[in-house]
Design an enzyme around this catalytic site. Structure first.
Site, PDB file in Angstrom:
ATOM      1  N   ASP A  59       7.795  -5.864  -6.794  1.00  0.00           N
ATOM      2  CA  ASP A  59       9.207  -6.207  -6.562  1.00  0.00           C
ATOM      3  C   ASP A  59       9.278  -7.697  -6.232  1.00  0.00           C
ATOM      4  O   ASP A  59       9.293  -8.531  -7.124  1.00  0.00           O
ATOM      5  CB  ASP A  59       9.752  -5.301  -5.447  1.00  0.00           C
ATOM      6  CG  ASP A  59      11.231  -5.486  -5.189  1.00  0.00           C
ATOM      7  OD1 ASP A  59      11.896  -6.156  -5.985  1.00  0.00           O
ATOM      8  OD2 ASP A  59      11.741  -4.953  -4.177  1.00  0.00           O
TER       9      ASP A  59
ATOM     10  N   ARG B 190       8.547  11.279  -3.101  1.00  0.00           N
ATOM     11  CA  ARG B 190       7.243  10.929  -3.683  1.00  0.00           C
ATOM     12  C   ARG B 190       6.743  12.024  -4.626  1.00  0.00           C
ATOM     13  O   ARG B 190       5.966  11.776  -5.533  1.00  0.00           O
ATOM     14  CB  ARG B 190       6.199  10.728  -2.580  1.00  0.00           C
ATOM     15  CG  ARG B 190       6.473   9.546  -1.641  1.00  0.00           C
ATOM     16  CD  ARG B 190       5.222   9.284  -0.816  1.00  0.00           C
ATOM     17  NE  ARG B 190       5.471   8.445   0.351  1.00  0.00           N
ATOM     18  CZ  ARG B 190       5.452   7.112   0.341  1.00  0.00           C
ATOM     19  NH1 ARG B 190       5.236   6.473  -0.778  1.00  0.00           N
ATOM     20  NH2 ARG B 190       5.657   6.427   1.454  1.00  0.00           N
TER      21      ARG B 190
ATOM     22  N   GLU C 233      -1.465  -1.009  -8.006  1.00  0.00           N
ATOM     23  CA  GLU C 233      -0.235  -0.992  -7.211  1.00  0.00           C
ATOM     24  C   GLU C 233       0.847  -0.220  -7.963  1.00  0.00           C
ATOM     25  O   GLU C 233       0.856  -0.190  -9.194  1.00  0.00           O
ATOM     26  CB  GLU C 233       0.169  -2.452  -6.930  1.00  0.00           C
ATOM     27  CG  GLU C 233       1.536  -2.688  -6.316  1.00  0.00           C
ATOM     28  CD  GLU C 233       1.702  -2.174  -4.893  1.00  0.00           C
ATOM     29  OE1 GLU C 233       1.283  -1.045  -4.605  1.00  0.00           O
ATOM     30  OE2 GLU C 233       2.303  -2.897  -4.087  1.00  0.00           O
ATOM     31  N   ASP C 234       1.719   0.427  -7.197  1.00  0.00           N
ATOM     32  CA  ASP C 234       2.776   1.207  -7.839  1.00  0.00           C
ATOM     33  C   ASP C 234       3.841   0.324  -8.476  1.00  0.00           C
ATOM     34  O   ASP C 234       4.219   0.514  -9.621  1.00  0.00           O
ATOM     35  CB  ASP C 234       3.411   2.183  -6.821  1.00  0.00           C
ATOM     36  CG  ASP C 234       3.828   1.495  -5.518  1.00  0.00           C
ATOM     37  OD1 ASP C 234       3.665   0.268  -5.394  1.00  0.00           O
ATOM     38  OD2 ASP C 234       4.318   2.198  -4.611  1.00  0.00           O
TER      39      ASP C 234
ATOM     40  N   PHE D  42      16.579   0.292  -7.480  1.00  0.00           N
ATOM     41  CA  PHE D  42      15.686   1.011  -6.574  1.00  0.00           C
ATOM     42  C   PHE D  42      15.291   2.342  -7.190  1.00  0.00           C
ATOM     43  O   PHE D  42      16.133   3.187  -7.480  1.00  0.00           O
ATOM     44  CB  PHE D  42      16.333   1.227  -5.205  1.00  0.00           C
ATOM     45  CG  PHE D  42      15.323   1.610  -4.173  1.00  0.00           C
ATOM     46  CD1 PHE D  42      14.487   0.656  -3.603  1.00  0.00           C
ATOM     47  CD2 PHE D  42      15.149   2.933  -3.802  1.00  0.00           C
ATOM     48  CE1 PHE D  42      13.508   1.005  -2.682  1.00  0.00           C
ATOM     49  CE2 PHE D  42      14.172   3.293  -2.879  1.00  0.00           C
ATOM     50  CZ  PHE D  42      13.352   2.319  -2.326  1.00  0.00           C
TER      51      PHE D  42
END
Ligand code: IMP
Ligand code: MG
Length: 188
Positions: A112, A174, A108-109, A161
């Site tokens: 959060d 991206r 997973e990137d 963020f």
């Protein structure tokens, strides 16, 4: 000053600052790949990637893993275009490989709130894999209900963020090679 290949990206000016350069990410991903190759030596490893933010990380990570393995992708979405989660996770695409008895490593990137991971974990564990672990490039330092231990973490980051290296804001950013904090005025 060192040449920054991301400075020529049209959207680079929307970053307030860089958290990790391409070089720092490449170095960390290479070390993660070596560790995973050692830990899973002789085992049937399947990497499962969560679309779409995780694909850049997956592409680099799998090339730094030196043992045979396969991969599949699962589509999950919790962000509806903003910078905070709605708490509702939608599965947009299921995995195609048979995962029973395999050693799954979920790639997973960013972690959060953990809503996405908890839904995806439940879904994958139904298939009764031999083992199940998580590899996350970025771990936001914030309180969360998701308590499953993350076996491999790339970097711990502040609760801000971030975009780049696959991570987006409204489908953009991206293709920036570093990870940086988005200027608040971009989304406010
Ligand atoms: P969670 O369900 O709240 O843990 O959020 C996980 C998903 O939200 C990640 O896979 C990302 O796609 C997205 N996300 C969370 N934080 C960020 C961020 O800082 N930048 C870009 N996307 C993010
Ligand atoms: Mg994602």
């Amino acid at each position: 000053m060192q040449h920054n290949p991301d400075a020529s990206n049209e959207l680079f000016g929307d970053l307030s600052h860089i958290l990790f350069t391409r070089e720092q990410i490449a170095d960390r991903v290479a070390r993660l790949g070596r560790q995973i190759s050692e830990d899973y030596a002789g085992q049937q490893l399947v990497l499962i990637n969560i679309l779409k933010g995780g694909i850049v990380f997956l592409a680099d990570l799998m090339r730094s893993i030196t043992i045979p393995h396969s991969f599949d992708v699962i589509g999950a979405s919790s962000y509806r275009g903003g910078t905070s989660t709605t708490g509702k996770v939608i599965i947009t695409k299921d995995v195609e490989l048979d995962l029973r008895g395999r050693n799954i490593l979920l790639v997973e990137d960013i972690l959060d709130t953990g809503h996405t991971l908890s839904v995806v974990c439940e879904l994958l564990k139904i298939q009764e894999p031999a083992s199940f672990e998580i590899c996350c490039l970025l771990n936001k330092k914030r309180p969360r209900n998701f308590k499953t231990p993350i076996k491999y973490v790339g970097f711990d980051i502040p609760d801000e963020f971030v975009v780049g290296y696959g991570l987006d804001y409204r489908e953009r950013y991206r293709n920036i090679g570093c990870v940086g904090v988005l200027k608040p005025e971009v989304y406010q």
